[in-house]
Design a protein around this motif. Structure first.
Motif, short mmCIF file in Angstrom:
data_model
loop_
_atom_site.label_atom_id
_atom_site.label_comp_id
_atom_site.label_asym_id
_atom_site.label_seq_id
_atom_site.Cartn_x
_atom_site.Cartn_y
_atom_site.Cartn_z
N GLU A 51 0.89 -1.32 0.24
CA GLU A 51 0.00 0.24 -0.54
C GLU A 51 0.49 1.47 0.05
N THR A 88 3.84 1.62 -1.17
CA THR A 88 4.68 1.90 -3.00
C THR A 88 3.63 2.06 -3.92
N ASN A 89 2.22 2.01 -3.66
CA ASN A 89 1.46 2.23 -4.68
C ASN A 89 1.23 3.32 -4.64
N TYR A 90 0.87 3.65 -2.99
CA TYR A 90 0.57 5.06 -2.45
C TYR A 90 1.94 6.49 -2.68
#
Length: 115
Positions: free
Chosen positions: A18, A20-22
């Protein structure tokens, strides 16, 4: 964008995926300044207001290196103070998500790199 600012403020720990995606989302946002709506929102996160989160010594050094910013800083502080008085609230810039956003984003990035 205000929802994105509050991702880490919800009180739960994000997984590394999460986070990393953010971070990828925020990188894409900062690289999409040609879009006017994105530009207005993202540049507000990297404005002079974010200098409130600098350490006092670093802040003083930056002002010495950029004397033209002293007038802008004083104008900004006066406007923030006047706005707070009009609303009848105490001025605490460090409580603003926008002020701490860039600092928190960098810390988040470094934490992801450590994993």
């Amino acid at each position: 964008m205000s929802m994105i600012l509050m991702v880490n403020e919800k009180g739960r720990e994000l997984t590394i995926a999460e986070k990393t995606n953010y971070l990828v989302f925020m990188i894409n946002a900062f690289q999409s300044l040609e879009d006017e709506i994105v530009m207005e929102t993202v540049l507000r996160l990297a404005s002079l207001r974010s200098w409130h989160s600098l350490s006092y010594g670093h802040f003083q050094m930056e002002l010495c290196l950029n004397p033209d910013l002293i007038k802008k800083w004083k104008r900004m502080i006066k406007k923030e103070s006047d706005d707070a008085k009009k609303l009848g609230v105490h001025l605490d810039p460090l409580s603003s998500l926008e002020v701490n956003f860039l600092r928190n984003l960098i810390e988040e990035f470094l934490e992801v790199l450590d994993h």
